[in-house]
Design a protein around this motif. Structure first.
Motif, PDB file in Angstrom:
ATOM      1  N   SER A 195     -16.816  53.364  34.910  1.00  0.00           N
ATOM      2  CA  SER A 195     -17.007  54.718  35.449  1.00  0.00           C
ATOM      3  C   SER A 195     -17.673  55.659  34.457  1.00  0.00           C
ATOM      4  O   SER A 195     -17.816  56.856  34.725  1.00  0.00           O
ATOM      5  N   GLY A 196     -18.050  55.135  33.293  1.00  0.00           N
ATOM      6  CA  GLY A 196     -18.743  55.944  32.301  1.00  0.00           C
ATOM      7  C   GLY A 196     -17.851  56.653  31.320  1.00  0.00           C
ATOM      8  O   GLY A 196     -18.316  57.512  30.555  1.00  0.00           O
ATOM      9  N   ASN A 197     -16.555  56.316  31.303  1.00  0.00           N
ATOM     10  CA  ASN A 197     -15.639  56.924  30.341  1.00  0.00           C
ATOM     11  C   ASN A 197     -15.686  56.160  29.014  1.00  0.00           C
ATOM     12  O   ASN A 197     -15.778  54.924  28.996  1.00  0.00           O
ATOM     13  N   ILE A 198     -15.607  56.903  27.900  1.00  0.00           N
ATOM     14  CA  ILE A 198     -15.693  56.278  26.581  1.00  0.00           C
ATOM     15  C   ILE A 198     -14.432  55.459  26.306  1.00  0.00           C
ATOM     16  O   ILE A 198     -13.313  55.966  26.413  1.00  0.00           O
ATOM     17  N   GLN A 199     -14.629  54.183  25.945  1.00  0.00           N
ATOM     18  CA  GLN A 199     -13.527  53.325  25.505  1.00  0.00           C
ATOM     19  C   GLN A 199     -13.439  53.319  23.988  1.00  0.00           C
ATOM     20  O   GLN A 199     -12.360  53.353  23.426  1.00  0.00           O
ATOM     21  N   TRP A 200     -14.592  53.239  23.325  1.00  0.00           N
ATOM     22  CA  TRP A 200     -14.646  53.429  21.882  1.00  0.00           C
ATOM     23  C   TRP A 200     -16.043  53.838  21.483  1.00  0.00           C
ATOM     24  O   TRP A 200     -16.993  53.664  22.252  1.00  0.00           O
ATOM     25  N   GLN A 201     -16.159  54.386  20.282  1.00  0.00           N
ATOM     26  CA  GLN A 201     -17.462  54.782  19.738  1.00  0.00           C
ATOM     27  C   GLN A 201     -17.446  54.567  18.239  1.00  0.00           C
ATOM     28  O   GLN A 201     -16.389  54.645  17.609  1.00  0.00           O
ATOM     29  N   LYS A 202     -18.599  54.277  17.676  1.00  0.00           N
ATOM     30  CA  LYS A 202     -18.718  54.010  16.245  1.00  0.00           C
ATOM     31  C   LYS A 202     -19.972  54.674  15.691  1.00  0.00           C
ATOM     32  O   LYS A 202     -21.071  54.526  16.256  1.00  0.00           O
ATOM     33  N   SER A 203     -19.791  55.397  14.584  1.00  0.00           N
ATOM     34  CA  SER A 203     -20.910  55.894  13.782  1.00  0.00           C
ATOM     35  C   SER A 203     -21.095  54.934  12.619  1.00  0.00           C
ATOM     36  O   SER A 203     -20.161  54.709  11.840  1.00  0.00           O
ATOM     37  N   LEU A 204     -22.284  54.366  12.483  1.00  0.00           N
ATOM     38  CA  LEU A 204     -22.556  53.347  11.475  1.00  0.00           C
ATOM     39  C   LEU A 204     -23.708  53.808  10.601  1.00  0.00           C
ATOM     40  O   LEU A 204     -24.748  54.247  11.107  1.00  0.00           O
ATOM     41  N   GLY A 205     -23.546  53.694   9.269  1.00  0.00           N
ATOM     42  CA  GLY A 205     -24.656  54.038   8.392  1.00  0.00           C
ATOM     43  C   GLY A 205     -24.211  54.402   7.006  1.00  0.00           C
ATOM     44  O   GLY A 205     -23.131  54.014   6.545  1.00  0.00           O
ATOM     45  N   GLY A 206     -25.076  55.138   6.322  1.00  0.00           N
ATOM     46  CA  GLY A 206     -24.818  55.602   4.975  1.00  0.00           C
ATOM     47  C   GLY A 206     -25.343  57.007   4.807  1.00  0.00           C
ATOM     48  O   GLY A 206     -25.470  57.762   5.788  1.00  0.00           O
ATOM     49  N   ASN A 207     -25.689  57.357   3.590  1.00  0.00           N
ATOM     50  CA  ASN A 207     -26.169  58.713   3.316  1.00  0.00           C
ATOM     51  C   ASN A 207     -27.622  58.925   3.680  1.00  0.00           C
ATOM     52  O   ASN A 207     -28.102  60.057   3.702  1.00  0.00           O
ATOM     53  N   GLY A 208     -28.342  57.827   3.938  1.00  0.00           N
ATOM     54  CA  GLY A 208     -29.722  57.939   4.389  1.00  0.00           C
ATOM     55  C   GLY A 208     -29.801  58.049   5.905  1.00  0.00           C
ATOM     56  O   GLY A 208     -28.871  58.495   6.571  1.00  0.00           O
ATOM     57  N   GLU A 209     -30.916  57.614   6.449  1.00  0.00           N
ATOM     58  CA  GLU A 209     -31.179  57.735   7.878  1.00  0.00           C
ATOM     59  C   GLU A 209     -31.037  56.366   8.541  1.00  0.00           C
ATOM     60  O   GLU A 209     -31.622  55.389   8.080  1.00  0.00           O
ATOM     61  N   GLU A 210     -30.285  56.324   9.645  1.00  0.00           N
ATOM     62  CA  GLU A 210     -30.168  55.106  10.447  1.00  0.00           C
ATOM     63  C   GLU A 210     -30.538  55.424  11.899  1.00  0.00           C
ATOM     64  O   GLU A 210     -29.973  56.354  12.494  1.00  0.00           O
ATOM     65  N   ILE A 211     -31.464  54.653  12.455  1.00  0.00           N
ATOM     66  CA  ILE A 211     -31.937  54.839  13.823  1.00  0.00           C
ATOM     67  C   ILE A 211     -31.720  53.539  14.579  1.00  0.00           C
ATOM     68  O   ILE A 211     -32.395  52.541  14.316  1.00  0.00           O
TER      69      ILE A 211
END
Length: 518
Positions: A195-211
Motif C-alpha cells: 500500500s506504499g507504507n514505509i517498512q524500513w529505510q536506509k541512508s547509506l554513504g559517507g562524508n562525500g557524495e553518494e548517488i
C-alpha cells in the motif's frame, strides 16, 4: 523450401561468430510542442508497452498537464500506437524515472516531485520521492510523497516478492521519513509494503557524495544497489579516486552484507544493475578512468568516458570488465541480461570510431548506441540509432519475440527519426522497436552437426546423436527436455513460434540453435 533448407544447412555446418544486427521494426516520436523525455519502458503482458518519463507539453499527444513538468505515462500497443496517456503531478515540477507493471496488471512509478497539489499530497519540502500506483487503465490507486525537508530524488523502483516495493535514490534530508544521513547526498533506500507504507529505510554513504541509480531484489530476498560514491569513510571503503561505482549488497531488511568501490582514479558512474542467471551481477555505466579496475579506455583518461561494463560474482568480486566506445564519449544508461545469457546495453554515443559504427551526423551530437555482448563481454553487434541532433537512450528491454524495446529522447527529425513534434529545440520521447538478432543463444554454433528440417512441424533431426536436449521459448522458459541420447526429437506439441534448442554431442560439445516451429 529446398533453397531455405540448403541455406540453413550451410549456416549450421560452420562456426557462426557474429549475430545479425537487428533492424528497426517501428519507431515513434511522442510528445507535444514542449519537451518530453522517456526514462523507462517495459513490455506489458498484453504485448504492448508502458513508458514513463516527463513532459512540459499540453498539446498533440499530451493532455492534462498540471503545470511545469508532469510525470507522463504512456501505454502503447504492440505497434507503438498510444492506447492511453496520463499527465500526473501538480503545479510544480514532477519527474518520473522508473515504471514497472505490477502483479495485479497495474503499474508502479517512482520519480520525484516538488508539488503539493493536483495529484500530489504529503510533500515534506523541496523535492520528495513520489511513488504512484496506477490501475491497468492508468487511474491513480494511491500515491506517496517520501522524504524530508531537503531534496530527495527517486531513480528506481521494483515490485518485490512480498508484493511491496523497493525504491532507490538519493537524499540530502535527515528528517521526516529520512534518518541516518551521513553528509552531502546519501543513497536512500526505502522498502514499502503493497500500500506504499514505509517498512524500513536506509541512508547509506559517507562524508562525500553518494548517488544511487538502480536497485533490484536478489534471489536471497535481499537487494543489490548501485550508483556512485565520492566517499572514503562511513559505509564506503576502497575508493580509487574521484567518483567510483559503488555496489552495495543488502539483506532483506536493508543491512549491508558487502560493498564494493569499483573504478579508477578518474570519474566512474554506475547507472544500472541486475542479478545475473549465475547468481552474480552485471553493472553498466560510464568511466573516464584507465587504471585501477578499469582497462581499455578509448580516449584520454579524464576526458571523454566509455561505457564501462562490469561483471561481478555473487560476492562482488570482478569476473570481467569492458570499456566500450570511441574517443568522443559514451554513456551507458541501461543493461539487461538476454535469453542467450549475454547482455544488451543502451545509452548514448558521440563517437565515430573505435567500437562505434554508423553514427548519424557529427561528433557534436549523440546517437542512441545499442550494444549486444556475449556472456563474457565480447561485442556481438552494435547499432547507432538517431538523426543529426541529440538522441539519448535511457532504457532497453528484450521483448518476448527476441527483439528489443528502447526508450529515450530525441530532438532529431531525420535519419532513423520521424514524426518529431514542435521545434527541434525540444526533445520528444523516442521509442524504438528492434527486431530479434541472430542466434538467440550463445553467439557461436560450435559444432558441424546439422539440424533439420527447419522450419519444422513434427520431428527435428540431428546429423549425429545428442543428449541433454533442452528447448526454450524466447523468454527463456523451458518447454521441452530430454536427457537420453537420440538423433531426433518430437516437437509436434509445441505451439507455432521461434524456439532455442540446446544439446550436447558425444564429444561433449554444446550446440545452440534457433528453430522455427510451423
Amino acid at each position: 523450401m529446398r533453397r531455405t533448407f540448403l541455406l540453413f544447412t550451410l549456416i549450421s555446418s560452420f562456426l557462426i561468430t557474429a549475430q545479425t544486427v537487428p533492424a528497426i521494426q517501428w519507431q515513434k516520436s511522442l510528445g507535444g510542442t514542449n519537451r518530453e523525455t522517456a526514462k523507462s519502458v517495459q513490455q506489458t503482458i498484453d504485448g504492448g508497452y508502458i513508458v514513463a518519463g516527463y513532459s512540459a507539453s499540453n498539446d498533440d499527444d499530451v493532455s492534462g498537464n498540471h503545470g511545469g513538468y508532469d510525470y507522463w505515462i504512456v501505454k502503447l500497443n504492440n505497434s507503438g500506437n498510444i492506447q492511453w496517456q496520463k499527465s500526473l503531478g501538480g503545479g510544480q515540477f514532477d519527474y518520473a524515472e522508473s515504471v514497472q507493471q505490477t502483479a495485479d496488471e497495474g503499474y508502479i512509478i517512482a520519480g520525484y516531485s516538488e508539488s503539493n497539489d493536483g495529484d500530489v499530497s504529503g510533500n515534506h519540502g523541496d523535492y520528495d520521492f513520489w511513488v504512484v500506483k496506477l490501475d491497468n487503465n492508468g487511474n491513480i490507486q494511491w500515491q506517496k510523497s517520501l522524504g524530508g525537508s531537503s531534496v530527495d530524488f527517486a531513480k528506481s523502483i521494483q515490485q518485490t516478492a512480498d508484493g511491496g516495493y523497493i525504491v532507490a535514490g538519493y537524499s540530502l534530508s535527515n528528517d521526516g521519513d529520512v534518518t541516518g544521513h551521513h553528509n552531502h547526498y546519501d543513497y536512500w533506500i526505502v522498502k514499502l509494503d503493497s500500500s506504499g507504507n514505509i517498512q524500513w529505510q536506509k541512508s547509506l554513504g559517507g562524508n562525500g557524495e553518494e548517488i544511487a541509480t538502480s536497485a533490484r531484489q536478489t534471489t536471497d530476498g535481499g537487494y543489490i544497489v548501485v550508483g556512485y560514491s565520492r566517499s572514503i569513510d562511513g559505509d564506503v571503503t576502497g575508493n580509487h579516486g574521484d567518483s567510483d561505482y559503488w555496489a552495495v549488497k543488502l539483506d532483506n531488511v536493508g543491512n549491508i552484507q558487502w560493498q564494493k568501490s569499483l573504478g579508477g582514479s578518474k570519474a566512474d558512474f554506475a547507472s544500472s544493475v541486475l542479478q545475473t542467471s549465475d547468481g552474480g551481477y552485471i553493472i553498466a555505466g560510464y568511466s573516464s578512468s584507465n587504471d585501477g579496475d578499469v582497462t581499455g579506455l578509448h580516449g584520454n583518461p579524464g576526458d571523454y568516458p566509455d561505457y564501462w561494463i562490469v561483471k561481478l560474482n555473487s560476492n562482488g568480486n570482478i569476473q570481467w570488465q569492458k570499456s566500450l566506445g570511441g574517443i568522443f564519449g559514451e554513456f551507458a544508461n541501461s543493461i539487461q541480461q538476454t535469453t542467450d545469457g549475454g547482455y544488451i546495453i543502451a545509452g548514448e554515443s558521440w563517437s565515430i570510431d573505435g567500437d562505434v559504427g554508423g553514427h548519424h551526423g557529427s561528433t557534436s551530437s549523440s546517437d542512441y548506441w545499442i550494444v549486444k555482448l556475449n556472456n563474457t563481454g565480447n561485442i556481438l553487434w552494435e547499432k547507432s540509432l538517431g538523426g543529426f541532433s541529440n538522441d539519448i537512450a535511457n532504457f532497453i528491454q528484450q521483448t518476448t519475440d527476441g527483439g528489443y524495446i528502447v526508450a529515450g529522447e530525441s530532438v532529431s527529425n531525420e535519419g532513423d527519426v520521424s514524426g518529431h513534434h514542435g521545434s527541434t529545440a525540444f526533445n520528444d520521447m523516442w521509442i524504438v522497436k528492434l527486431s530479434a538478432d541472430g542466434l538467440a543463444t550463445n553467439e557461436v554454433q560450435s559444432t558441424k552437426i546439422n539440424i533439420y528440417p527447419n522450419p519444422v512441424k513434427e520431428t527435428l533431426n540431428f546429423s549425429e546423436e545428442v543428449s541433454k536436449i533442452k528447448i526454450t521459448d524466447l523468454s527463456g522458459k523451458m518447454v521441452k527436455q530430454a536427457s537420453a541420447s537420440a538423433k531426433s526429437v518430437n516437437v509436434s506439441t509445441l505451439a507455432k513460434g521461434v524456439y532455442i534448442i540446446s544439446a550436447t554431442t558425444k564429444s561433449g560439445e554444446s550446440i545452440n540453435s534457433k528453430i522455427v516451429k510451423e
